[in-house]
Scaffold this motif. Structure first.
Motif, PDB file in Angstrom:
ATOM      1  N   GLY A 197       7.674  -7.189  11.349  1.00 23.80           N
ATOM      2  CA  GLY A 197       7.997  -8.239  12.306  1.00 23.80           C
ATOM      3  C   GLY A 197       8.273  -7.689  13.690  1.00 23.80           C
ATOM      4  N   THR A 198       9.036  -6.604  13.771  1.00 24.95           N
ATOM      5  CA  THR A 198       9.317  -5.997  15.072  1.00 24.95           C
ATOM      6  C   THR A 198       8.058  -5.400  15.678  1.00 24.95           C
ATOM      7  OG1 THR A 198      11.503  -5.433  14.184  1.00 24.95           O
ATOM      8  CG2 THR A 198      10.892  -4.480  16.295  1.00 24.95           C
ATOM      9  N   CYS A 251      13.576  -0.292  14.874  1.00 28.67           N
ATOM     10  CA  CYS A 251      13.272   0.733  15.881  1.00 28.67           C
ATOM     11  C   CYS A 251      11.954   1.432  15.564  1.00 28.67           C
ATOM     12  CB  CYS A 251      14.413   1.749  15.948  1.00 28.67           C
ATOM     13  SG  CYS A 251      15.951   1.078  16.616  1.00 28.67           S
ATOM     14  N   LEU A 252      11.698   1.698  14.292  1.00 27.99           N
ATOM     15  CA  LEU A 252      10.433   2.321  13.902  1.00 27.99           C
ATOM     16  C   LEU A 252       9.258   1.401  14.232  1.00 27.99           C
ATOM     17  CD1 LEU A 252       8.789   4.529  12.490  1.00 27.99           C
ATOM     18  CD2 LEU A 252       9.268   3.378  10.313  1.00 27.99           C
ATOM     19  N   GLY A 253       9.382   0.128  13.907  1.00 23.83           N
ATOM     20  CA  GLY A 253       8.313  -0.815  14.227  1.00 23.83           C
ATOM     21  C   GLY A 253       8.052  -0.900  15.720  1.00 23.83           C
ATOM     22  N   ASN A 312      16.541  -7.363  23.608  1.00 24.49           N
ATOM     23  CA  ASN A 312      16.175  -6.717  22.350  1.00 24.49           C
ATOM     24  C   ASN A 312      16.130  -5.205  22.562  1.00 24.49           C
ATOM     25  OD1 ASN A 312      14.865  -5.726  20.038  1.00 24.49           O
ATOM     26  ND2 ASN A 312      13.651  -7.567  19.792  1.00 24.49           N
ATOM     27  N   PRO A 313      17.118  -4.466  22.056  1.00 29.64           N
ATOM     28  CA  PRO A 313      17.110  -3.010  22.259  1.00 29.64           C
ATOM     29  C   PRO A 313      15.854  -2.322  21.736  1.00 29.64           C
ATOM     30  CG  PRO A 313      19.252  -3.741  21.468  1.00 29.64           C
ATOM     31  CD  PRO A 313      18.342  -4.923  21.367  1.00 29.64           C
ATOM     32  N   ALA A 314      15.267  -2.848  20.648  1.00 29.34           N
ATOM     33  CA  ALA A 314      14.060  -2.227  20.101  1.00 29.34           C
ATOM     34  C   ALA A 314      12.882  -2.391  21.057  1.00 29.34           C
ATOM     35  CB  ALA A 314      13.714  -2.842  18.745  1.00 29.34           C
ATOM     36  N   GLY A 325      11.089   1.242  22.386  1.00 30.98           N
ATOM     37  CA  GLY A 325       9.729   1.696  22.105  1.00 30.98           C
ATOM     38  C   GLY A 325       9.021   2.313  23.300  1.00 30.98           C
ATOM     39  N   PRO A 326       8.866   1.577  24.417  1.00 28.23           N
ATOM     40  CA  PRO A 326       8.205   2.166  25.585  1.00 28.23           C
ATOM     41  C   PRO A 326       8.959   3.362  26.156  1.00 28.23           C
ATOM     42  CG  PRO A 326       8.262  -0.222  25.754  1.00 28.23           C
ATOM     43  CD  PRO A 326       9.140   0.144  24.598  1.00 28.23           C
ATOM     44  N   ALA A 327      10.292   3.365  26.050  1.00 29.02           N
ATOM     45  CA  ALA A 327      11.057   4.496  26.579  1.00 29.02           C
ATOM     46  C   ALA A 327      10.750   5.776  25.801  1.00 29.02           C
ATOM     47  CB  ALA A 327      12.555   4.182  26.518  1.00 29.02           C
TER      48      ALA A 327
END
Length: 310
Positions: free
Chosen positions: A22-23, A100-102, A189-191, A195-197
């Motif tokens: 989903g993420t 976070c992985l997604g 959304n921290p995730a 991701g881009p960071a």
């Protein structure tokens, strides 16, 4: 259920897969809508484009994964459910790692399709015309209204009242992204920010422990018990994209559950603080509320007597 039983449960691993997938889908769609266009890919899309995409994606994911894991796809929301004891520690920590992985996988896929210069446009940043304090406040408030909507919809769904709340959640995501977009990029959304960071190495205003061996920059706070050598380890902290959404979501969850929910009561708050079974107290509160309205409902439904009919 014990931790060992959870780890052997098929439902547990399905819920983790649902959160990761989903993420991944959510972040992929939002980053795709945020990609710059034009010659050299330097023209940012209008603010409505990623905001509307985020709302539609949230609406779709609620139907796809809502019955599996709740389709949270947001570490801030998971933390709010954890603090209100709707998730246990194992599920909460596992969900956040899966999210976070997604997000990292989705960001990698999008960044591979873009030039390095264009990929940097996907990172959420504080507006150059504002400051971190303003961005933090907008991220906190925008995530507060999103989480409050989600807790309300979930409560109504559990009690079987109201209409399906997917549209309300989607509109809430879009409204929050549009409101905070000018100040902070409207992450909520921290995730999505993580991701881009990770892919670009741009960590501005993240709550990240950045450990470096080198001279301490003048803007970094340092704590020492003696003279500081010229070469030290230093830690840089930035609260906007982790503390802001997490604080807003937790405040929303606590305020709804213990102030505005139909089952809100002092006993429920005490049970939460003392780590007792909150479900028993919540069920008793709802049952008492239902019993108190039964005579009124019966009076309304009572048919008129023969001589009273018009």
């Amino acid at each position: 259920m014990a931790i060992g039983e959870d780890l052997r449960s098929r439902r547990f691993w399905c819920s983790l897969l649902a959160e990761a997938a989903g993420t991944l889908i959510f972040v992929w769609l939002v980053l795709g809508a945020s990609c710059p266009s034009g010659p050299g890919r330097v023209t940012a899309p209008p603010a409505l484009q990623p905001a509307l995409t985020a709302g539609l994606a949230a609406l779709g994911l609620a139907h796809c994964f809502g019955e599996v894991s709740g389709a949270q796809a947001n570490p801030a929301l998971t933390l709010a459910f954890l603090c209100t004891r709707k998730l246990d520690a194992l599920h909460g920590a596992a969900y956040i790692l899966a999210q976070c992985l997604g997000a990292v996988l989705a960001s990698a896929a999008v960044c591979l399709a873009l030039p390095a210069a264009a990929a940097s446009h996907l990172v959420t940043r504080v507006s150059s015309e504002g400051n971190a304090g303003q961005a933090l406040a907008m991220e906190t408030f925008s995530t507060f209204q999103l989480a409050f909507t989600i807790f309300t919809v979930e409560d109504q769904r559990r009690r079987g009242v109201g209409e399906p709340g997917g549209l309300a959640i989607g509109f809430s995501v879009t409204a929050g992204a549009l409101a905070a977009g000018t100040f902070s990029g409207g992450s909520m959304n921290p995730a999505r920010s993580l991701g881009p960071a990770v892919l670009t190495g741009i960590w501005d205003h993240h709550w990240v422990y950045q450990i470096s061996l080198g001279p301490v920059p003048p803007q970094v706070y340092r704590i020492s018990l003696g003279p500081v050598p010229p070469q030290v380890y230093w830690i840089s902290l930035g609260p906007v994209y982790w503390i802001g959404p997490s604080l807003g979501a937790v405040l929303a969850g606590l305020s709804y559950e213990f102030l505005f929910a139909s089952s809100a009561s002092r006993e429920k708050l005490v049970a939460c603080l003392t780590c007792r079974d909150i479900d028993i107290v919540e069920t008793a509160s709802v049952s008492h509320s239902s019993l108190s309205t039964t005579p009124q409902d019966t009076a309304r439904a009572k048919p008129p007597r023969k001589g009273e009919q018009r």
